[in-house]
Design a protein around this motif. Structure first.
Motif, PDB file in Angstrom:
ATOM      1  N   HIS A  29       6.678  -8.999  27.424  1.00 28.72           N
ATOM      2  CA  HIS A  29       7.845  -9.765  26.971  1.00 28.72           C
ATOM      3  C   HIS A  29       9.102  -8.944  27.255  1.00 28.72           C
ATOM      4  CE1 HIS A  29      10.719 -11.876  24.507  1.00 28.72           C
ATOM      5  NE2 HIS A  29       9.839 -12.858  24.390  1.00 28.72           N
ATOM      6  N   PRO A  30      10.123  -9.547  27.869  1.00 26.42           N
ATOM      7  CA  PRO A  30      11.323  -8.778  28.258  1.00 26.42           C
ATOM      8  C   PRO A  30      11.958  -7.962  27.131  1.00 26.42           C
ATOM      9  CG  PRO A  30      11.403 -10.982  29.183  1.00 26.42           C
ATOM     10  CD  PRO A  30      10.207 -10.949  28.269  1.00 26.42           C
ATOM     11  N   GLU A  31      11.941  -8.491  25.905  1.00 25.36           N
ATOM     12  CA  GLU A  31      12.560  -7.760  24.792  1.00 25.36           C
ATOM     13  C   GLU A  31      11.741  -6.542  24.378  1.00 25.36           C
ATOM     14  OE1 GLU A  31      14.121 -10.184  21.558  1.00 25.36           O
ATOM     15  OE2 GLU A  31      14.190 -11.875  22.952  1.00 25.36           O
ATOM     16  N   VAL A  32      10.447  -6.544  24.661  1.00 21.73           N
ATOM     17  CA  VAL A  32       9.606  -5.384  24.382  1.00 21.73           C
ATOM     18  C   VAL A  32       9.591  -4.467  25.603  1.00 21.73           C
ATOM     19  CG1 VAL A  32       7.265  -4.601  23.836  1.00 21.73           C
ATOM     20  CG2 VAL A  32       8.196  -6.641  22.704  1.00 21.73           C
ATOM     21  N   ALA A  33       9.436  -5.055  26.775  1.00 21.56           N
ATOM     22  CA  ALA A  33       9.379  -4.277  28.018  1.00 21.56           C
ATOM     23  C   ALA A  33      10.640  -3.430  28.191  1.00 21.56           C
ATOM     24  CB  ALA A  33       9.190  -5.204  29.210  1.00 21.56           C
ATOM     25  N   ARG A  34      11.747  -3.900  27.676  1.00 17.14           N
ATOM     26  CA  ARG A  34      13.005  -3.153  27.756  1.00 17.14           C
ATOM     27  C   ARG A  34      12.828  -1.734  27.208  1.00 17.14           C
ATOM     28  NH1 ARG A  34      18.313  -4.734  24.197  1.00 17.14           N
ATOM     29  NH2 ARG A  34      19.560  -2.961  24.854  1.00 17.14           N
ATOM     30  N   TRP A  35      11.974  -1.595  26.183  1.00 15.91           N
ATOM     31  CA  TRP A  35      11.781  -0.297  25.538  1.00 15.91           C
ATOM     32  C   TRP A  35      10.454   0.343  25.908  1.00 15.91           C
ATOM     33  CZ3 TRP A  35      16.418   0.552  24.117  1.00 15.91           C
ATOM     34  CH2 TRP A  35      17.205  -0.466  23.584  1.00 15.91           C
ATOM     35  N   TRP A  36       9.479  -0.445  26.353  1.00 15.81           N
ATOM     36  CA  TRP A  36       8.134   0.069  26.565  1.00 15.81           C
ATOM     37  C   TRP A  36       7.715   0.155  28.022  1.00 15.81           C
ATOM     38  CZ3 TRP A  36       3.558   1.005  23.490  1.00 15.81           C
ATOM     39  CH2 TRP A  36       3.832   1.172  22.130  1.00 15.81           C
ATOM     40  N   ALA A  37       8.385  -0.538  28.899  1.00 20.04           N
ATOM     41  CA  ALA A  37       7.938  -0.594  30.297  1.00 20.04           C
ATOM     42  C   ALA A  37       7.979   0.782  30.951  1.00 20.04           C
ATOM     43  CB  ALA A  37       8.777  -1.578  31.091  1.00 20.04           C
ATOM     44  N   ASP A  38       7.107   0.960  31.896  1.00 21.19           N
ATOM     45  CA  ASP A  38       7.009   2.204  32.648  1.00 21.19           C
ATOM     46  C   ASP A  38       7.292   1.875  34.111  1.00 21.19           C
ATOM     47  OD1 ASP A  38       5.955   4.338  34.250  1.00 21.19           O
ATOM     48  OD2 ASP A  38       4.738   4.968  32.548  1.00 21.19           O
ATOM     49  N   ALA A  39       8.235   2.580  34.705  1.00 22.35           N
ATOM     50  CA  ALA A  39       8.636   2.297  36.083  1.00 22.35           C
ATOM     51  C   ALA A  39       7.500   2.497  37.081  1.00 22.35           C
ATOM     52  CB  ALA A  39       9.833   3.176  36.472  1.00 22.35           C
ATOM     53  N   GLU A  40       6.553   3.355  36.752  1.00 22.57           N
ATOM     54  CA  GLU A  40       5.502   3.695  37.708  1.00 22.57           C
ATOM     55  C   GLU A  40       4.131   3.147  37.337  1.00 22.57           C
ATOM     56  OE1 GLU A  40       5.590   7.915  38.166  1.00 22.57           O
ATOM     57  OE2 GLU A  40       7.661   7.911  38.815  1.00 22.57           O
ATOM     58  N   GLU A  41       4.021   2.534  36.182  1.00 23.76           N
ATOM     59  CA  GLU A  41       2.706   2.104  35.717  1.00 23.76           C
ATOM     60  C   GLU A  41       2.740   0.621  35.338  1.00 23.76           C
ATOM     61  OE1 GLU A  41      -0.271   4.638  33.184  1.00 23.76           O
ATOM     62  OE2 GLU A  41       1.231   3.778  31.867  1.00 23.76           O
ATOM     63  N   PRO A  42       1.837  -0.170  35.864  1.00 24.02           N
ATOM     64  CA  PRO A  42       1.816  -1.584  35.500  1.00 24.02           C
ATOM     65  C   PRO A  42       1.398  -1.762  34.038  1.00 24.02           C
ATOM     66  CG  PRO A  42      -0.081  -1.049  36.857  1.00 24.02           C
ATOM     67  CD  PRO A  42       0.787   0.176  36.805  1.00 24.02           C
ATOM     68  N   VAL A  43       1.765  -2.882  33.460  1.00 22.57           N
ATOM     69  CA  VAL A  43       1.436  -3.167  32.066  1.00 22.57           C
ATOM     70  C   VAL A  43      -0.075  -3.078  31.844  1.00 22.57           C
ATOM     71  CG1 VAL A  43       1.498  -4.936  30.256  1.00 22.57           C
ATOM     72  CG2 VAL A  43       3.512  -4.529  31.657  1.00 22.57           C
ATOM     73  N   SER A  44      -0.845  -3.511  32.823  1.00 23.53           N
ATOM     74  CA  SER A  44      -2.308  -3.466  32.666  1.00 23.53           C
ATOM     75  C   SER A  44      -2.803  -2.029  32.451  1.00 23.53           C
ATOM     76  CB  SER A  44      -3.005  -4.094  33.869  1.00 23.53           C
ATOM     77  OG  SER A  44      -2.655  -3.405  35.054  1.00 23.53           O
ATOM     78  N   ASP A  88       4.211   4.971  16.829  1.00 22.55           N
ATOM     79  CA  ASP A  88       4.932   4.141  17.788  1.00 22.55           C
ATOM     80  C   ASP A  88       4.550   2.704  17.495  1.00 22.55           C
ATOM     81  OD1 ASP A  88       6.686   3.605  19.818  1.00 22.55           O
ATOM     82  OD2 ASP A  88       5.607   4.755  21.333  1.00 22.55           O
ATOM     83  N   ILE A  89       5.453   1.775  17.767  1.00 21.45           N
ATOM     84  CA  ILE A  89       5.204   0.384  17.393  1.00 21.45           C
ATOM     85  C   ILE A  89       5.902  -0.566  18.361  1.00 21.45           C
ATOM     86  CG2 ILE A  89       7.159   0.381  15.776  1.00 21.45           C
ATOM     87  CD1 ILE A  89       5.478  -1.525  13.987  1.00 21.45           C
ATOM     88  N   ALA A  90       5.269  -1.702  18.581  1.00 25.24           N
ATOM     89  CA  ALA A  90       5.876  -2.806  19.334  1.00 25.24           C
ATOM     90  C   ALA A  90       5.444  -4.093  18.637  1.00 25.24           C
ATOM     91  CB  ALA A  90       5.395  -2.818  20.781  1.00 25.24           C
ATOM     92  N   VAL A  91       6.426  -4.908  18.273  1.00 25.28           N
ATOM     93  CA  VAL A  91       6.153  -6.198  17.636  1.00 25.28           C
ATOM     94  C   VAL A  91       6.686  -7.287  18.562  1.00 25.28           C
ATOM     95  CG1 VAL A  91       6.652  -7.678  15.635  1.00 25.28           C
ATOM     96  CG2 VAL A  91       6.240  -5.222  15.311  1.00 25.28           C
ATOM     97  N   HIS A  92       5.865  -8.316  18.779  1.00 20.26           N
ATOM     98  CA  HIS A  92       6.295  -9.433  19.632  1.00 20.26           C
ATOM     99  C   HIS A  92       7.572 -10.032  19.039  1.00 20.26           C
ATOM    100  CE1 HIS A  92       6.422 -13.260  21.689  1.00 20.26           C
ATOM    101  NE2 HIS A  92       5.554 -12.762  22.565  1.00 20.26           N
ATOM    102  N   PRO A  93       8.584 -10.309  19.865  1.00 18.92           N
ATOM    103  CA  PRO A  93       9.860 -10.824  19.373  1.00 18.92           C
ATOM    104  C   PRO A  93       9.754 -12.093  18.522  1.00 18.92           C
ATOM    105  CG  PRO A  93      10.113 -10.090  21.609  1.00 18.92           C
ATOM    106  CD  PRO A  93       8.636 -10.024  21.298  1.00 18.92           C
ATOM    107  N   ASP A  94       8.760 -12.925  18.750  1.00 18.69           N
ATOM    108  CA  ASP A  94       8.595 -14.121  17.923  1.00 18.69           C
ATOM    109  C   ASP A  94       8.307 -13.775  16.468  1.00 18.69           C
ATOM    110  OD1 ASP A  94       8.942 -15.612  20.212  1.00 18.69           O
ATOM    111  OD2 ASP A  94       6.844 -16.238  20.375  1.00 18.69           O
TER     112      ASP A  94
END
Length: 180
Positions: A29-44, A88-94
């Motif tokens: 989700h873009p609002e989570v990926a903004r803080w959690w995404a990795d430039a070199e590693e896919p989400v999978s 560390d935590i990530a909650v779906h924006p919904d």
């Protein structure tokens, strides 16, 4: 550090392979990926790590009304000289803005303090993640300092992180927040 941990509004259960698709949805989700995404590693690959983390790390699925609404991790430093834990935590924006993240953090913090015997916890949000910092402060976390060029963002550029810590006696009781 395994087993079900029950909070006021959420329950934390050890992550399972069956959580992979939901974890990928949350982290993508873009609002989570903004803080959690990795430039070199896919989400999978991130999800694979979450489901099979390093020793000393436990991944929890955050559930509310039998729905996985987020992901929470606990990292434990076992060296007696520096013993502490991190979260560390990530909650779906919904599901944000409903007090579920706050309950999840407090629940895991209480577990780490009382059951695991830690006296200090750390968390390290991006320095410009004002909403997360506000939430962590409301629970009693205090800023320790800015870690310059600490983490690489989704675009590959480096950004600052804010190291925050929480001592067991600083955790704000749930009742104190309910009245505010």
């Amino acid at each position: 550090m395994t087993g079900l941990i029950t909070g006021s509004r959420v329950r934390l259960r050890p992550a399972a392979a069956s959580d992979a698709a939901r974890f990928e949805e949350i982290l993508s989700h873009p609002e989570v990926a903004r803080w959690w995404a990795d430039a070199e590693e896919p989400v999978s690959a991130q999800v694979s790590y979450l489901l099979d983390p390093d020793e000393g790390t436990t991944t929890y699925a955050i559930e509310h009304d039998d729905v996985v609404v987020g992901i929470e991790l606990a990292f434990e430093e076992a060296d007696p000289q520096y013993r502490h834990a991190g979260i560390d935590i990530a909650v779906h924006p919904d599901w944000q803005g409903r007090g579920l993240g706050s309950d999840a953090i407090r629940t895991l913090a209480e577990h780490l303090f009382t059951t695991c015997g830690h006296h200090r916890l750390v968390i390290d949000p991006a320095a410009d993640n004002e909403a997360a910092i506000r939430l962590y402060r409301s629970l009693g976390f205090r800023p320790v300092g800015t870690m310059r060029s600490y983490e690489r963002g989704p675009d590959g550029s480096w950004h600052d992180g804010l190291l925050m810590d929480l001592l067991a006696e600083d955790l704000v009781p749930a009742a104190a927040l309910a009245g505010s």
